[in-house]
Design a protein around this motif. Structure first.
Motif, PDB file in Angstrom:
ATOM      1  N   VAL A   1      31.704 -10.417-106.056  1.00 33.66           N
ATOM      2  CA  VAL A   1      32.853 -10.854-106.841  1.00 33.66           C
ATOM      3  C   VAL A   1      32.773 -12.288-107.346  1.00 33.66           C
ATOM      4  O   VAL A   1      33.576 -12.703-108.146  1.00 33.66           O
ATOM      5  CB  VAL A   1      34.171 -10.694-106.045  1.00 33.66           C
ATOM      6  CG1 VAL A   1      34.454  -9.246-105.764  1.00 33.66           C
ATOM      7  CG2 VAL A   1      34.132 -11.513-104.773  1.00 33.66           C
ATOM      8  N   GLY A   2      31.837 -13.048-106.871  1.00 38.22           N
ATOM      9  CA  GLY A   2      31.822 -14.454-107.253  1.00 38.22           C
ATOM     10  C   GLY A   2      31.194 -14.670-108.616  1.00 38.22           C
ATOM     11  O   GLY A   2      31.079 -13.759-109.436  1.00 38.22           O
TER      12      GLY A   2
ATOM     13  N   ALA B   1      33.824 -18.315-101.986  1.00 42.42           N
ATOM     14  CA  ALA B   1      32.952 -17.280-102.550  1.00 42.42           C
ATOM     15  C   ALA B   1      33.529 -16.693-103.828  1.00 42.42           C
ATOM     16  O   ALA B   1      32.815 -16.155-104.667  1.00 42.42           O
ATOM     17  CB  ALA B   1      32.734 -16.170-101.525  1.00 42.42           C
ATOM     18  N   PHE B   2      34.866 -16.796-103.970  1.00 41.92           N
ATOM     19  CA  PHE B   2      35.494 -16.183-105.132  1.00 41.92           C
ATOM     20  C   PHE B   2      35.422 -17.052-106.373  1.00 41.92           C
ATOM     21  O   PHE B   2      35.845 -16.651-107.453  1.00 41.92           O
ATOM     22  CB  PHE B   2      36.969 -15.864-104.839  1.00 41.92           C
ATOM     23  CG  PHE B   2      37.162 -14.897-103.721  1.00 41.92           C
ATOM     24  CD1 PHE B   2      38.321 -14.946-102.965  1.00 41.92           C
ATOM     25  CD2 PHE B   2      36.207 -13.934-103.416  1.00 41.92           C
ATOM     26  CE1 PHE B   2      38.521 -14.040-101.923  1.00 41.92           C
ATOM     27  CE2 PHE B   2      36.398 -13.035-102.378  1.00 41.92           C
ATOM     28  CZ  PHE B   2      37.565 -13.091-101.628  1.00 41.92           C
TER      29      PHE B   2
ATOM     30  N   ILE C   1      38.748  -7.837-105.864  1.00 41.29           N
ATOM     31  CA  ILE C   1      39.373  -8.441-104.682  1.00 41.29           C
ATOM     32  C   ILE C   1      40.722  -7.782-104.421  1.00 41.29           C
ATOM     33  O   ILE C   1      41.067  -7.410-103.296  1.00 41.29           O
ATOM     34  CB  ILE C   1      39.558  -9.962-104.877  1.00 41.29           C
ATOM     35  CG1 ILE C   1      38.203 -10.644-105.041  1.00 41.29           C
ATOM     36  CG2 ILE C   1      40.321 -10.565-103.713  1.00 41.29           C
ATOM     37  CD1 ILE C   1      38.278 -12.071-105.545  1.00 41.29           C
ATOM     38  N   LEU C   2      41.507  -7.639-105.488  1.00 44.46           N
ATOM     39  CA  LEU C   2      42.841  -7.052-105.314  1.00 44.46           C
ATOM     40  C   LEU C   2      42.743  -5.600-104.876  1.00 44.46           C
ATOM     41  O   LEU C   2      43.589  -5.101-104.134  1.00 44.46           O
ATOM     42  CB  LEU C   2      43.631  -7.175-106.624  1.00 44.46           C
ATOM     43  CG  LEU C   2      44.069  -8.590-106.959  1.00 44.46           C
ATOM     44  CD1 LEU C   2      44.629  -8.669-108.389  1.00 44.46           C
ATOM     45  CD2 LEU C   2      45.122  -9.094-105.974  1.00 44.46           C
ATOM     46  N   LYS C   3      41.712  -4.922-105.333  1.00 40.58           N
ATOM     47  CA  LYS C   3      41.526  -3.533-104.911  1.00 40.58           C
ATOM     48  C   LYS C   3      41.356  -3.484-103.398  1.00 40.58           C
ATOM     49  O   LYS C   3      41.962  -2.646-102.720  1.00 40.58           O
ATOM     50  CB  LYS C   3      40.289  -2.951-105.586  1.00 40.58           C
ATOM     51  CG  LYS C   3      39.832  -1.617-105.004  1.00 40.58           C
ATOM     52  CD  LYS C   3      38.582  -1.131-105.741  1.00 40.58           C
ATOM     53  CE  LYS C   3      38.126   0.226-105.233  1.00 40.58           C
ATOM     54  NZ  LYS C   3      37.128   0.153-104.165  1.00 40.58           N
ATOM     55  N   ALA C   4      40.571  -4.419-102.860  1.00 38.71           N
ATOM     56  CA  ALA C   4      40.377  -4.447-101.408  1.00 38.71           C
ATOM     57  C   ALA C   4      41.696  -4.698-100.692  1.00 38.71           C
ATOM     58  O   ALA C   4      41.995  -4.084 -99.668  1.00 38.71           O
ATOM     59  CB  ALA C   4      39.356  -5.517-101.047  1.00 38.71           C
TER      60      ALA C   4
END
Lengths: 693, 323, 263
Positions: free
Chosen positions: C217-218, C90-91, C102-105
């Motif tokens: 995010v993708g 998905a990324f 993503i990194l925030k998550a």
């Protein structure tokens, strides 16, 4: 037996019967000595294993040559002669010393076998021996105290001068000679005065001079001197015995063991741990030496045995150019660490890392593994294995200089320190003339002989000439040969010696597989480091030869015909690469090749053969940046070449070629001295007309 | 449709930096009709003078005058920019150490797209901005499409776009109040200046500059001999300093020294913008590099595709011969 | 201090020659060797040194494919305590903002006092750290070349700015920093070290583990897309001198004199 003077056993000193004292001193002395030695052995018991009990006949030969015959001593002539005198003197006087101890409580004791003529002969011998030792002590003392030879000096960072200790010990030895002489001389003088038959004193010996001086002395004085001399001799003797294990004179006792257990294999590196196979290495808790007890027991014995003579550091090329390495102080400081942590009196101290405390990191990285130190050491101390072990621990801790990390990373990823792609490994073959085809071995093409250039010769543009010359020679000889091409990896020779054992094993295994697949029955290489790796570090490969050996074989069998000297050079000299000479004893082979060229005039450098001066090192060493250096080793060596008046220097190692070529340029000899690899010289002298196809 | 385009202007000693002259050209490339607004943060007379200078380039200048901005702190400026700038605007900034500090966070706070280090512009197609960037240390170029419908923050490489001529008579508006108050988790303390070594490359006319192509410390000598023969000195790019083969005071680049020589001989240097960003004044640039694709060949006047380690000694020889 | 370091697997700049593939869609990847992004490596070394001095832990995280695990392991062999691999189809196609999301998550899933990234990587965008800081509402400093820990609540940081000067600031924790090369001397990681950690588990997080969807995010969410790779026309580039080395050198000397003013 009649004694002209009262023997020590029968006189009372401060109320104590002499016999008691004469028994007490040795008993206490020996007991103390025994205790001291036991304490000194404790760290050795903790040390790593080291199998030194094989090949006993060879080991005995080592003892006869290096211990008894003191074979290495005369390499420094004056010091060597002085030491041999003192050493032989000690051996001869051993009997006398033992007798003296016993005479103290058994005045009529005669050493078994030494009654009658034998005893008289021995008596004369020992008198001259003692005199020689005495004179040697004085000369040595003056030399140490007054002339202060450079190699004994102690740079501030390593501590204080050892001169006074040296002179003190010379004083003790001298004292032993004097008091032994006086003991005898007083008795003889008394005998002469009493008109009794005098014992024979060797004329012009020390004891003889004493006896002449004391000839008319009053009996009371003679008696006093006789007794005093005895007990002083006794006390000094046992004091000295117990003093030995506290300093550099430990070697007096330990050197014979050091020599019998010395390393018999040149050029080999010890495994990470003896008895642990490659497969088991992952289970080890740690690699290399971090604490002093990680050393093997033999290495610890080396530290004890180090004589602090400085011959190693004097010949160390890194030390000579001002790098922070001094092999002598590696031994002395490790010894002091052992003395400190494992004291004779007191508790064993907890362990602390050696790096950054006892040893500087850069000192350990500065070593080119040239082996000059080991070649020089009169008590056969080893250094290279210890440096490799220290490096192994530093690698594990990540303490690798930045300048080495890049080539190590490249070796891991690309199999060569340059980071170039594998395909480019055989680019050097492209500029060969058409007739010379260099085949790439593989499953479809299995040549009998494999030429293994290794990384430097394959990728470095200047060094590719060596590969081309080698290929030309092989072609001339009609050799069925090929190369591995892009399947070749760096031999890993320096990778191992720089402590990255696992990377070395990866490279070794890849190469072993590739060589196996090639079907070759033998390997030739123009690189002595690769040669050393293939013969000593690799185990499952076919026999390997250096190109110089191959060439000599072919010259001697008449396959190679050489033209007379073609080069514009009046004088040629040869530089011994470390991994040809000291590590593989190939001193003569390249010289014989040179001498086979008609009309070539060859001279030797002062420092040649086993005293050859390292060019600066190869493989990873080319990348290392020492924190300080007065000049490059290559520059220093270039000046030595210049001093011979040679205008052409020949070597047979790609790294020597690189370093010396740079050295020649930067020490002002550019245009005056040329350098060539042996293969280049031979390739240019191949007589194609006389060739048998 | 006219977009709102803003250009963040850096200034020193009352004058705007070179980037100010370039950003307006970039704005024109995005929308030739747009009214571009210059944004200046600072304090006091210095800001005043800089705004006047900016007004000679931009039709509109907004200033934010606060003591806290006397040294630009991106953490303080960013929230105030967010207060001033509509979130669908296009904000242009230079790609320098301040820009790197400011723009990524700004794009998030404005909920705008972010493209950094733009080296070329192929115009706007509806809501799609077409830009050119580089990757892999400048070894390759890329075409990049950016959706600017929700606004965009774009940082622009210096020295790539042409410089506009001054000649505007823009209006300066004080926007200090609208900028609002900001708290920042980062407080500026001081500047520590780099030490000047014995050689001051910023004052030299002839520079022989070396990069990774020098391969080892030993080879630095080759460059020194060449520099001597030419009557200049050796300077270098960042990797040479990182490897500790030369002192920092010899480093040319945006995070090194700015030099204005007459001759700049770049050897074994790829030509990354961070390096060339330190070369000003339009010297005669010669590039020697064995990689024919090295970006340096785009900025050099004359190029030699050879291994610098081979070429340099030959050049030194020729210079000495032909003196 | 619990430190999170974001690392990326990139083609090694020293050991590769970057070429573009035949249709310009990507660089030629066949012969490439990969390693951890150099700036990220400096960041991990810095994190390890801070942890060794002040306690805490170092976690390394990488957003990428399965192969990224090898660089996480290498950084753990260097001394990082744990690694997290974030990988999901998905990324794919995520732009910088997507990666930062993503990194925030990941950051919110843990409790980190300090987050480090490298100053830039192979794409040269230098944006992840700044975006991440803004998303987390934490203070940010880029191009950091020195860190001094001041108690448990703030840091004194030096930034490398123009002219080789250093801009010194105080920054409150928790914060995000992007690390400039040369901040320290990274320790060596040997093969043995890597083998030692070969068995350590590295958890893999997917989009669902982080509460993220493809739309967030993708590729669909990406506002910036790379369309192709190319080499520009040389155009106004350098005049390449032709000929043998000696000849070229002679020509150059003439030009240096005439156009450069060399004497």
């Amino acid at each position: 037996m009649e004694h002209a003077l009262i023997p020590p056993a029968e006189i009372a000193i401060l109320g104590i019967p002499g016999m008691v004292l004469a028994l007490l001193i040795p008993v206490v002395g020996i007991a103390a000595f025994g205790y001291i030695i036991a304490r000194r052995l404790i760290p050795l018991a903790k040390g790593a294993s080291d199998p030194r009990f094989d090949r006993f006949p060879t080991r005995i030969k080592q003892v006869l040559l290096y211990w008894l015959a003191q074979y290495k001593q005369p390499r420094y002539r004056l010091a060597g002669i002085l030491h041999i005198v003192i050493f032989i003197g000690f051996l001869i006087l051993a009997i006398r010393s033992t007798s003296l101890v016993i005479i103290g409580f058994s005045p009529d004791f005669v050493f078994p076998g030494l009654d009658g003529t034998a005893g008289t002969v021995y008596g004369v011998l020992k008198d001259y021996a003692a005199t020689a030792v005495f004179i040697a002590c004085i000369v040595a003392g003056v030399r140490r105290g007054f002339f202060k030879p450079q190699r004994y000096s102690v740079p501030a960072k390593y501590g204080t001068e050892h001169t006074w200790e040296a002179i003190f010990v010379l004083g003790l030895i001298g004292g032993l000679m004097v008091f032994e002489g006086l003991f005898e001389a007083t008795a003889v003088a008394a005998q002469a005065q009493q008109g009794a038959a005098a014992e024979l004193i060797a004329p012009l010996s020390l004891a003889w001079f004493f006896s002449v001086l004391l000839g008319q002395a009053p009996v009371a004085a003679l008696q006093g001197l006789h007794t005093t001399a005895y007990f002083l001799h006794d006390a000094i003797f046992f004091f000295f015995l117990c003093y030995l294990p506290f300093g550099k004179h430990f070697h007096v006792i330990s050197s014979i063991f050091n020599v019998v257990f010395s390393k018999l294999d040149r050029g080999r590196i010890k495994p990470v741990q003896w008895g642990v196979s490659d497969e088991e290495l992952d289970n080890l808790e740690s690699f290399g030496v971090r604490y002093v007890e990680d050393f093997t027991w033999k290495h610890m014995l080396d530290f004890y045995t180090c004589v602090d003579c400085g011959r190693c550091s004097d010949n160390c090329p890194a030390n000579t150019v001002g790098r922070p390495l001094s092999p002598r102080f590696i031994s002395i400081k490790a010894r002091d660490e052992m003395f400190d942590r494992f004291p004779v009196l007191g508790e064993i101290k907890p362990r602390e890392p050696l790096i950054d405390r006892v040893f500087e990191q850069d000192a350990i990285w500065s070593c080119t593994t040239c082996g000059a130190c080991e070649e020089e050491c009169p008590v056969m101390n080893e250094y290279i294995d210890k440096i490799v072990d220290l490096r192994r621990a530093m690698v594990e801790a990540g303490q690798v200089p930045q300048s080495l990390q890049k080539p190590l990373g490249a070796l891991e990823k690309r199999g060569n320190p340059y980071g170039k792609t594998e395909k480019k490994r055989q680019e050097w073959t492209q500029s060969l003339p058409e007739e010379i085809q260099v085949r790439v071995a593989g499953s479809k093409d299995q040549p009998a002989t494999l030429y293994f250039p290794d990384s430097a010769t394959s990728f470095d543009e200047r060094l590719q000439d060596i590969a081309r010359s080698s290929a030309t020679i092989l072609h001339y000889c009609g050799e069925d040969f090929g190369i591995l091409g892009k399947a070749e990896r760096d031999s890993g020779h320096e990778v191992r010696r720089f402590g990255e054992e696992m990377l070395f094993q990866t490279l070794r295994d890849a190469n072993t597989q590739a060589i196996d697949k090639s079907g070759a029955e033998r390997v030739v290489t123009s690189d002595p480091h690769a040669f050393n790796a293939l013969t000593k570090d690799y185990s499952e490969v076919p026999p390997a030869q250096h190109m110089s050996q191959y060439i000599l074989d072919k010259i001697q069998s008449g396959v190679i015909k050489l033209k007379p000297m073609q080069e514009e050079a009046s004088v040629v000299t040869y530089h011994d690469p470390c991994y040809m000479g000291r590590h593989n004893l190939l001193y003569d082979t390249p010289r014989q090749v040179l001498d086979a060229i008609p009309g070539l005039t060859r001279v030797e450098m002062e420092r040649s053969r086993d005293r050859s001066f390292c060019c600066g090192g190869g493989g990873l060493m080319l990348y290392y940046e020492p924190p300080e250096e007065e000049e490059r080793m290559g520059q220093k060596r270039a000046r030595m070449i210049g001093e011979t008046g040679a205008d052409l220097v020949v070597s047979c190692c790609p790294f020597c070629l690189t370093n010396l070529e740079d050295g020649i340029k930067t020490s002002g000899y550019e245009g005056q001295i040329r350098i060539m690899d042996l293969t280049e010289l031979v390739a240019r002298h191949l007589d194609w007309d006389a060739r048998q196809a | 449709m006219s977009r709102q385009i803003f250009a963040y202007i850096e200034h020193t000693d009352g004058a705007v930096e070179d980037s100010a002259f370039e950003l307006i050209k970039v704005a024109e490339g995005i929308d030739s009709q747009a009214q571009v607004t210059a944004l200046l943060f600072g304090s006091g007379q210095e800001l005043e003078d800089a705004c006047q200078h900016a007004a000679s380039i931009y039709p509109q200048v907004w200033k934010v005058d606060k003591q806290e901005h006397s040294y630009p702190n991106a953490e303080l400026i960013r929230p105030q920019l967010v207060n001033l700038v509509p979130s669908d605007a296009v904000v242009l900034t230079p790609f320098d150490t301040f820009g790197m500090d400011l723009t990524p966070g700004l794009a998030i706070k404005l909920d705008s797209a972010h493209v950094s280090d733009i080296v070329g512009l192929d115009g706007v197609d509806g809501d799609t901005l077409k830009a050119v960037r580089q990757e892999h240390g400048g070894q390759v170029h890329t075409h990049v499409h950016c959706d600017i419908s929700g606004g965009a923050v774009l940082s622009v490489r210096g020295g790539v776009f042409p410089a506009a001529e001054a000649g505007q008579e823009g209006a300066v508006t004080d926007k200090t109040a609208d900028a609002g108050e900001a708290q920042a988790g980062r407080t500026f303390k001081e500047i520590r200046e780099a030490e000047v070594g014995e050689v001051d490359i910023t004052k030299e006319d002839i520079l022989v500059s070396i990069g990774r192509g020098i391969e080892e410390e030993d080879n630095v000598e080759i460059a020194q001999e060449l520099a001597e023969a030419m009557g200049g000195v050796v300077s270098c790019s960042r990797p040479v300093v990182d490897a500790k083969w030369m002192e920092k005071s010899r480093q040319v680049g945006t995070s090194g020294m700015t030099v204005k020589p007459k001759i700049y001989l770049a050897m074994g240097i790829s030509g990354s913008f961070q390096h060339m960003g330190g070369v000003k004044g339009n010297p005669f640039i010669v590039a020697v590099n064995k990689n024919a694709n090295a970006p340096i060949f785009q900025v050099a006047h004359v190029g030699v595709v050879e291994d610098m380690l081979e070429f340099a000694p030959v050049l030194t020889e020729k210079i000495q011969e032909m003196k | 201090m619990n430190i999170l370091v974001c690392v990326k697997r990139v083609p090694d700049p020293a050991e590769n020659e970057i070429e573009i593939n035949s249709d310009g869609s990507d660089i030629e990847r066949e012969d490439l060797v990969y390693s951890v992004n150099e700036w990220d490596n400096y960041a991990v070394e810095e994190a390890i040194q801070i942890r060794d001095q002040h306690g805490g832990s170092v976690t390394v995280v990488s957003v990428g494919e399965e192969e990224s695990e090898e660089i996480l392991r290498r950084e753990m062999a260097m001394g990082a305590d744990q690694g997290i691999l974030v990988s999901d189809d998905a990324f794919e196609g995520a732009d910088g903002r997507g990666i930062a999301t993503i990194l925030k998550a990941v950051a919110e899933n843990g409790d980190y006092d300090l987050i480090l990234t490298g100053a830039q990587s192979d794409e040269g965008a230098a944006q992840i750290g700044g975006m991440l800081a803004a998303m987390l509402n934490q203070p940010y400093a880029s191009l950091v070349n020195e860190i001094q820990v001041q108690g448990g609540t703030k840091l004194e940081v030096g930034r490398e700015i123009e002219g080789g000067n250093q801009e010194v600031s105080e920054i409150e924790l928790p914060c995000v920093l992007s690390i400039q090369s040369g901040i320290n001397e990274p320790r060596y990681v040997g093969i043995r070290g890597i083998r030692k950690v070969s068995g350590v588990e590295i958890p893999e997080k997917e989009a669902s583990d982080l509460g993220l969807s493809e739309d967030q995010v993708g590729e669909k969410a990406a506002r910036v897309k790379r369309v192709d790779y190319f080499h520009p026309e040389m155009g106004e580039g350098a005049e390449i001198l032709e000929g043998g080395t000696e000849e070229v050198a002679e020509k150059l000397v003439e030009l240096l004199k005439s156009k450069g003013g060399m004497k």
